[in-house]
Write a protein that holds these residues in place. Sequence first.
Motif, PDB file in Angstrom:
ATOM      1  N   LEU A  38       1.171  -0.859   0.318  1.00 45.96           N
ATOM      2  CA  LEU A  38       0.105   0.068   0.121  1.00 45.96           C
ATOM      3  C   LEU A  38       0.946   1.217   0.207  1.00 45.96           C
ATOM      4  O   LEU A  38       1.793   1.112   1.196  1.00 45.96           O
ATOM      5  CB  LEU A  38      -0.391  -0.070   1.273  1.00 45.96           C
ATOM      6  CG  LEU A  38      -1.563  -0.970   0.765  1.00 45.96           C
ATOM      7  CD1 LEU A  38      -2.208  -0.616  -0.131  1.00 45.96           C
ATOM      8  CD2 LEU A  38      -2.605  -2.415   1.668  1.00 45.96           C
ATOM      9  N   GLN A  45       1.953   6.261  -3.751  1.00 44.26           N
ATOM     10  CA  GLN A  45       3.149   6.121  -4.600  1.00 44.26           C
ATOM     11  C   GLN A  45       2.306   4.736  -5.841  1.00 44.26           C
ATOM     12  O   GLN A  45       2.999   4.426  -6.623  1.00 44.26           O
ATOM     13  CB  GLN A  45       4.839   5.688  -4.952  1.00 44.26           C
ATOM     14  CG  GLN A  45       5.263   7.296  -4.073  1.00 44.26           C
ATOM     15  CD  GLN A  45       6.419   6.755  -2.815  1.00 44.26           C
ATOM     16  OE1 GLN A  45       7.053   6.507  -3.363  1.00 44.26           O
ATOM     17  NE2 GLN A  45       6.149   7.677  -1.988  1.00 44.26           N
ATOM     18  N   GLY A  95       2.280   0.370   4.953  1.00 50.35           N
ATOM     19  CA  GLY A  95       3.733   1.185   5.081  1.00 50.35           C
ATOM     20  C   GLY A  95       3.522   2.006   6.623  1.00 50.35           C
ATOM     21  O   GLY A  95       2.116   2.280   6.703  1.00 50.35           O
ATOM     22  N   GLU A 100       7.724   7.280   7.291  1.00 47.31           N
ATOM     23  CA  GLU A 100       8.687   7.696   5.898  1.00 47.31           C
ATOM     24  C   GLU A 100       8.533   7.476   5.198  1.00 47.31           C
ATOM     25  O   GLU A 100       7.706   7.357   3.667  1.00 47.31           O
ATOM     26  CB  GLU A 100       9.737   8.584   5.565  1.00 47.31           C
ATOM     27  CG  GLU A 100       9.708   9.906   6.587  1.00 47.31           C
ATOM     28  CD  GLU A 100       8.736  11.023   5.915  1.00 47.31           C
ATOM     29  OE1 GLU A 100       8.770  10.812   4.919  1.00 47.31           O
ATOM     30  OE2 GLU A 100       8.361  11.452   6.711  1.00 47.31           O
ATOM     31  N   ILE A 131      -4.705   4.391  -3.182  1.00 47.33           N
ATOM     32  CA  ILE A 131      -6.444   4.261  -2.748  1.00 47.33           C
ATOM     33  C   ILE A 131      -6.476   5.908  -3.191  1.00 47.33           C
ATOM     34  O   ILE A 131      -7.739   5.766  -2.933  1.00 47.33           O
ATOM     35  CB  ILE A 131      -6.927   3.877  -1.381  1.00 47.33           C
ATOM     36  CG1 ILE A 131      -6.833   4.354   0.001  1.00 47.33           C
ATOM     37  CG2 ILE A 131      -6.503   2.546  -0.484  1.00 47.33           C
ATOM     38  CD1 ILE A 131      -7.369   4.875   1.365  1.00 47.33           C
ATOM     39  N   GLY A 132      -5.863   6.828  -3.258  1.00 47.63           N
ATOM     40  CA  GLY A 132      -6.004   8.164  -3.920  1.00 47.63           C
ATOM     41  C   GLY A 132      -5.070   8.982  -3.394  1.00 47.63           C
ATOM     42  O   GLY A 132      -4.132   8.446  -3.390  1.00 47.63           O
ATOM     43  N   TYR A 160      -3.559  11.481  -2.077  1.00 47.54           N
ATOM     44  CA  TYR A 160      -3.624  12.058  -0.691  1.00 47.54           C
ATOM     45  C   TYR A 160      -2.745  10.832   0.061  1.00 47.54           C
ATOM     46  O   TYR A 160      -2.420   9.911   0.164  1.00 47.54           O
ATOM     47  CB  TYR A 160      -5.051  12.047  -0.031  1.00 47.54           C
ATOM     48  CG  TYR A 160      -5.876  11.602   0.234  1.00 47.54           C
ATOM     49  CD1 TYR A 160      -7.036  10.885  -0.760  1.00 47.54           C
ATOM     50  CD2 TYR A 160      -6.016   9.909   0.569  1.00 47.54           C
ATOM     51  CE1 TYR A 160      -7.390  10.300  -1.086  1.00 47.54           C
ATOM     52  CE2 TYR A 160      -6.587   8.654   0.559  1.00 47.54           C
ATOM     53  CZ  TYR A 160      -7.129   8.913  -0.594  1.00 47.54           C
ATOM     54  OH  TYR A 160      -8.599   7.521  -0.657  1.00 47.54           O
ATOM     55  N   LEU A 186      -2.132   8.965   3.495  1.00 47.64           N
ATOM     56  CA  LEU A 186      -2.633   8.948   4.650  1.00 47.64           C
ATOM     57  C   LEU A 186      -1.154   8.580   5.644  1.00 47.64           C
ATOM     58  O   LEU A 186       0.068   8.655   5.546  1.00 47.64           O
ATOM     59  CB  LEU A 186      -3.490   7.050   4.707  1.00 47.64           C
ATOM     60  CG  LEU A 186      -4.062   7.245   3.519  1.00 47.64           C
ATOM     61  CD1 LEU A 186      -4.578   6.029   3.340  1.00 47.64           C
ATOM     62  CD2 LEU A 186      -5.114   8.013   4.574  1.00 47.64           C
TER      63      LEU A 186
HETATM   64  C1  LIG Z   1       3.029   8.520   5.393  1.00 49.56           C
HETATM   65  S1  LIG Z   1       2.929   7.744   4.560  1.00 49.56           S
HETATM   66  C2  LIG Z   1       4.142   7.415   3.324  1.00 49.56           C
HETATM   67  C3  LIG Z   1       4.264   8.855   2.475  1.00 49.56           C
HETATM   68  C4  LIG Z   1       5.062   8.821   1.508  1.00 49.56           C
HETATM   69  N1  LIG Z   1       6.761   9.717   1.960  1.00 49.56           N
HETATM   70  C5  LIG Z   1       5.432  10.059  -0.288  1.00 49.56           C
HETATM   71  O1  LIG Z   1       4.975  10.922  -0.071  1.00 49.56           O
HETATM   72  O2  LIG Z   1       4.673   9.151  -0.659  1.00 49.56           O
HETATM   73  C6  LIG Z   1       2.794   6.040   5.565  1.00 49.56           C
HETATM   74  C7  LIG Z   1       2.540   4.849   4.657  1.00 49.56           C
HETATM   75  O3  LIG Z   1       1.247   5.111   4.324  1.00 49.56           O
HETATM   76  C8  LIG Z   1       0.454   4.562   3.524  1.00 49.56           C
HETATM   77  N2  LIG Z   1      -0.130   5.611   2.518  1.00 49.56           N
HETATM   78  C9  LIG Z   1      -0.227   6.433   2.598  1.00 49.56           C
HETATM   79  N3  LIG Z   1      -1.354   7.180   1.281  1.00 49.56           N
HETATM   80  C10 LIG Z   1      -1.762   6.205   1.100  1.00 49.56           C
HETATM   81  C11 LIG Z   1      -2.722   5.635  -0.051  1.00 49.56           C
HETATM   82  N4  LIG Z   1      -2.922   6.834  -0.796  1.00 49.56           N
HETATM   83  N5  LIG Z   1      -2.970   4.692  -0.918  1.00 49.56           N
HETATM   84  C12 LIG Z   1      -2.435   3.842   0.155  1.00 49.56           C
HETATM   85  N6  LIG Z   1      -1.216   3.528   0.632  1.00 49.56           N
HETATM   86  C13 LIG Z   1      -1.267   4.502   1.996  1.00 49.56           C
HETATM   87  C14 LIG Z   1       2.125   4.414   2.655  1.00 49.56           C
HETATM   88  O4  LIG Z   1       1.909   2.406   3.031  1.00 49.56           O
HETATM   89  C15 LIG Z   1       2.812   4.506   3.087  1.00 49.56           C
HETATM   90  O5  LIG Z   1       3.902   3.868   3.214  1.00 49.56           O
END
Ligand SMILES: C[S@@+](CC[C@H](N)C(=O)[O-])C[C@H]1O[C@@H](n2cnc3c(N)ncnc32)[C@H](O)[C@@H]1O
Length: 249
Positions: free
Chosen positions: A92, A95, A118, A121, A138-139, A141, A143
């Motif tokens: 998940l 990117q 994940g 970061e 999933i979109g 934005y 999470l």
């Molecule tokens: C804070 S996020 C990391 C964001 C990353 N540094 C970036 O800017 O692309 C932490 C984790 O949340 C999950 N996550 C965050 N947004 C998501 C999304 N839109 N779809 C699926 N998983 C997401 C992923 O597993 C990710 O590794």
Amino acid sequence: MRFDIITIFPDFFRGAFEHGIIRRAEAARLIEVKLHDLRAFTRDKHRQVDDRPFGGGDGMVLKPEPIFDAVESLTGASGRESYKQGTRVVLLSPQGRAFTQELAEELAQSERLILICGRYEGVDERVADALVTDEISIGDYVLSGGEPAAVVLVDAIVRLVPGALGSETSAANESFTGGLLDFPHYTRPPEFRGMQAPEVLLSGHHAEIERWRREQALKKTKRNRPDLLENAELDERDKALLEKFDNDI
Ligand SMILES: C[S@@+](CC[C@H](N)C(=O)[O-])C[C@H]1O[C@@H](n2cnc3c(N)ncnc32)[C@H](O)[C@@H]1O
């Protein structure tokens, strides 16, 4: 169908799968959901799952070793080329490629889905490079973690497992199937605070009800998600109706 979820917060899922369709599908043994604590796959005494990013910068990154160990212990394979047919390993990630109803339908054909959540970061890139078969978002934005995204995937996919829904036809009529949004639904009372349910739905005239529903689905899609119309399955009557809506505006 079996789901394995790899997470540092297995408790996050407490309750999430204990209701409605997912619970019923599990009780009927149509699906199985197993949670795996990533820390159980660490080998050091601090059970460390994350570390500082190479090159500097904010936050922490989930380390590759426990994730590789977790997936390899679940699949019994080393390297994604040797996963059993029907096994997909999903990371998940914001990117990843977009999760859509079409992708849910594709994933629902799998026998086993391993979902990696994940945090912080993100996840050491070698997981995406060499371990997973799919990177899914999933979109557009960000999470705080992959756990809510894993719940979204499981929920959308379980609905498509044969027998999981009460009525076999309900998935076929929902939004996105066929490329349109669903038509509007009404129930009793026929009049509520001065708002009347459409007369045609009370008429018992099935052909007219079907026609009205199609027209409303087209209207709603045109209004809220015109982008969907480009790939929707439309006949000549649909196209004429869409043109009429254009002229009505
Ligand atoms: C804070 S996020 C990391 C964001 C990353 N540094 C970036 O800017 O692309 C932490 C984790 O949340 C999950 N996550 C965050 N947004 C998501 C999304 N839109 N779809 C699926 N998983 C997401 C992923 O597993 C990710 O590794």
